[in-house]
Design a protein around this motif. Structure first.
Motif, PDB file in Angstrom:
ATOM      1  N   GLU A  18       0.837  -1.196   0.000  1.00  0.00           N
ATOM      2  CA  GLU A  18       0.000   0.000   0.000  1.00  0.00           C
ATOM      3  C   GLU A  18       0.880   1.257   0.000  1.00  0.00           C
ATOM      4  N   GLY A  19       0.274   2.363  -0.398  1.00  0.00           N
ATOM      5  CA  GLY A  19       0.978   3.643  -0.405  1.00  0.00           C
ATOM      6  C   GLY A  19       0.020   4.733  -0.825  1.00  0.00           C
ATOM      7  N   LYS A  20       0.502   5.944  -0.892  1.00  0.00           N
ATOM      8  CA  LYS A  20      -0.272   7.103  -1.339  1.00  0.00           C
ATOM      9  C   LYS A  20       0.528   7.825  -2.407  1.00  0.00           C
ATOM     10  N   LEU A  21      -0.169   8.360  -3.388  1.00  0.00           N
ATOM     11  CA  LEU A  21       0.434   9.189  -4.411  1.00  0.00           C
ATOM     12  C   LEU A  21       0.030  10.621  -4.099  1.00  0.00           C
ATOM     13  N   VAL A  22       1.014  11.483  -3.870  1.00  0.00           N
ATOM     14  CA  VAL A  22       0.770  12.867  -3.466  1.00  0.00           C
ATOM     15  C   VAL A  22       1.161  13.786  -4.621  1.00  0.00           C
ATOM     16  N   SER A  23       0.199  14.593  -5.064  1.00  0.00           N
ATOM     17  CA  SER A  23       0.466  15.583  -6.112  1.00  0.00           C
ATOM     18  C   SER A  23      -0.070  16.930  -5.653  1.00  0.00           C
ATOM     19  N   ARG A  24       0.117  17.942  -6.464  1.00  0.00           N
ATOM     20  CA  ARG A  24      -0.396  19.258  -6.063  1.00  0.00           C
ATOM     21  C   ARG A  24      -1.918  19.289  -6.037  1.00  0.00           C
ATOM     22  N   GLU A  25      -2.557  18.363  -6.785  1.00  0.00           N
ATOM     23  CA  GLU A  25      -4.016  18.349  -6.840  1.00  0.00           C
ATOM     24  C   GLU A  25      -4.665  17.541  -5.735  1.00  0.00           C
TER      25      GLU A  25
END
Length: 131
Positions: free
Chosen positions: A56-63
């Protein structure tokens, strides 16, 4: 490794997935050989331990922040560790002895930049230009 200059440190990124035609027993035998190989190199000071990455993980972007990571199977990052060597070529040769290569995994070996980031320098993050 030469004792004249201290060795450099390289990041090794484990990528890919096990070959689909390998049995769990074959894969486990390869994993056992990996840990023996890895342990010997750690004891010699050639390698530093890293970690396997959780699924598992998270994808972090400006949006937004969304569940991830998202990658094709061949690009999946399974873990990382560090090799101490005198050159990128030497670090790659050390990585080429990894028993897991025989079962489908591959390894990306990267040196560390020793200068701070700059918007005016060509780097791996500069769009449209190879670093």
């Amino acid at each position: 490794m030469s004792s004249e200059n201290p060795p450099l440190e390289f990041l090794v990124i484990s990528r890919g997935q096990w070959d689909a035609d390998k049995s769990p027993e074959e894969i486990q035998a390869t994993i056992d050989r990996f840990y023996e190989w890895h342990g010997e190199l750690v004891a010699q000071g050639v390698m530093r331990s890293g970690k396997r990455l959780a699924r598992e993980g998270k994808l972090v972007s400006r949006e937004r922040i969304i569940d991830g990571p998202f990658a094709e199977a061949k690009e999946v990052v399974g873990g990382f560790w560090f090799i101490r060597a005198n050159s990128l070529e030497e670090a790659a040769r050390i990585s080429a002895d990894n028993p897991c290569l025989a079962c489908g995994l591959e390894y990306e070996v990267r040196p560390f930049e020793h200068v701070r980031a700059s918007a005016f320098a060509v780097t791996s993050e500069t769009p449209g230009r190879a670093a």
